[in-house]
Structure formats: structure tokens, C-alpha cells
Design a protein around this motif. Structure first.
Motif, PDB file in Angstrom:
ATOM      1  N   ARG A 130      39.274  41.871  49.053  1.00  0.00           N
ATOM      2  CA  ARG A 130      38.782  40.372  49.005  1.00  0.00           C
ATOM      3  C   ARG A 130      39.314  39.826  47.591  1.00  0.00           C
ATOM      4  O   ARG A 130      39.753  38.697  47.749  1.00  0.00           O
ATOM      5  N   ILE A 131      39.188  40.402  46.573  1.00  0.00           N
ATOM      6  CA  ILE A 131      39.575  40.035  45.149  1.00  0.00           C
ATOM      7  C   ILE A 131      41.056  39.940  45.402  1.00  0.00           C
ATOM      8  O   ILE A 131      41.552  38.965  44.833  1.00  0.00           O
ATOM      9  N   ARG A 132      41.960  41.070  45.744  1.00  0.00           N
ATOM     10  CA  ARG A 132      43.375  41.062  45.931  1.00  0.00           C
ATOM     11  C   ARG A 132      43.632  39.789  46.708  1.00  0.00           C
ATOM     12  O   ARG A 132      44.894  39.001  46.327  1.00  0.00           O
ATOM     13  N   GLN A 133      43.102  39.519  47.746  1.00  0.00           N
ATOM     14  CA  GLN A 133      43.460  38.531  48.786  1.00  0.00           C
ATOM     15  C   GLN A 133      43.417  37.078  48.051  1.00  0.00           C
ATOM     16  O   GLN A 133      44.070  36.035  47.976  1.00  0.00           O
ATOM     17  N   ARG A 134      42.170  36.962  47.371  1.00  0.00           N
ATOM     18  CA  ARG A 134      41.735  35.559  46.699  1.00  0.00           C
ATOM     19  C   ARG A 134      42.841  35.364  45.514  1.00  0.00           C
ATOM     20  O   ARG A 134      43.363  34.430  45.261  1.00  0.00           O
ATOM     21  N   ALA A 135      43.194  36.592  44.601  1.00  0.00           N
ATOM     22  CA  ALA A 135      44.202  36.407  43.575  1.00  0.00           C
ATOM     23  C   ALA A 135      45.548  35.870  44.214  1.00  0.00           C
ATOM     24  O   ALA A 135      46.091  35.201  43.580  1.00  0.00           O
ATOM     25  N   TYR A 136      45.821  36.625  45.322  1.00  0.00           N
ATOM     26  CA  TYR A 136      47.170  36.131  45.961  1.00  0.00           C
ATOM     27  C   TYR A 136      47.045  34.543  46.364  1.00  0.00           C
ATOM     28  O   TYR A 136      48.126  34.022  46.043  1.00  0.00           O
ATOM     29  N   GLU A 137      46.154  34.171  46.832  1.00  0.00           N
ATOM     30  CA  GLU A 137      45.967  32.722  47.325  1.00  0.00           C
ATOM     31  C   GLU A 137      46.026  31.847  46.005  1.00  0.00           C
ATOM     32  O   GLU A 137      46.655  30.919  45.979  1.00  0.00           O
TER      33      GLU A 137
END
Length: 97
Positions: free
Chosen positions: A7-14
């Protein structure tokens, strides 16, 4: 932890995409995403685990950079390695070619 890390990885990418894909801001984006996910997880009543030691080290550096930029009014770099030792060679006034 893997679910939160994903979730953190996805949010950081966003966040990275929203800011125009700037170079060198990955740690800032990861930290922001971590804080957002941690806040939402706490609100859900789930315990929050700290990131792994590798990520924690990066977060620590990011927090030092953030603190330095606040205290000095601008972006400051945080040295990650020690400077090379100073030379003890004495100049003799003769140039060697």
C-alpha cells in the motif's frame, strides 16, 4: 506487513506521479505515503508496524533533511559518508610534470 508495504509503495508512486515525476524525491514520497497509511491504519484500529530497518534508515535521513530545511530556511543536504582525509603532504614549491 507486506500488505502495508504494498500500500505504501502504491501510494508513494501515486504521489510521485501527482508531483510530475520529479527525480530524487523518492524518499520524501515514501515517507509521506508511510505517514498517510499509518494514519489510516490507526484510524481503522489496526496496530501500526514500523518499516523494516532499511526503510527506517532512509526515513531517518529524510527526517533529518526535513528538519534541516525547516531550521535553516532552505533545502540542505545531509552528508551520507565521511569526507576523505586531508592530505598531510607538505608542498615543496617544486612542480612535477
Amino acid at each position: 506487513m507486506a500488505v502495508n508495504e504494498d500500500r505504501i509503495r502504491q501510494r508513494a508512486y501515486e504521489i510521485w506521479e501527482q508531483e510530475g515525476r520529479p527525480h530524487g524525491e523518492d524518499m520524501k514520497h515514501w515517507l509521506q505515503a508511510f505517514q498517510e497509511i499509518a494514519a489510516s491504519t490507526e484510524a481503522d484500529g489496526q496496530p501500526v508496524k514500523k518499516p523494516r530497518s532499511k526503510k527506517a534508515g532512509k526515513a531517518e535521513v529524510a527526517s533529518k533533511v526535513k528538519a534541516a530545511s525547516k531550521s535553516k530556511g532552505g533545502a540542505q543536504s545531509v552528508p551520507t559518508t565521511a569526507p576523505p582525509p586531508k592530505s598531510t603532504k607538505i608542498a615543496t614549491g617544486v612542480t612535477k610534470h
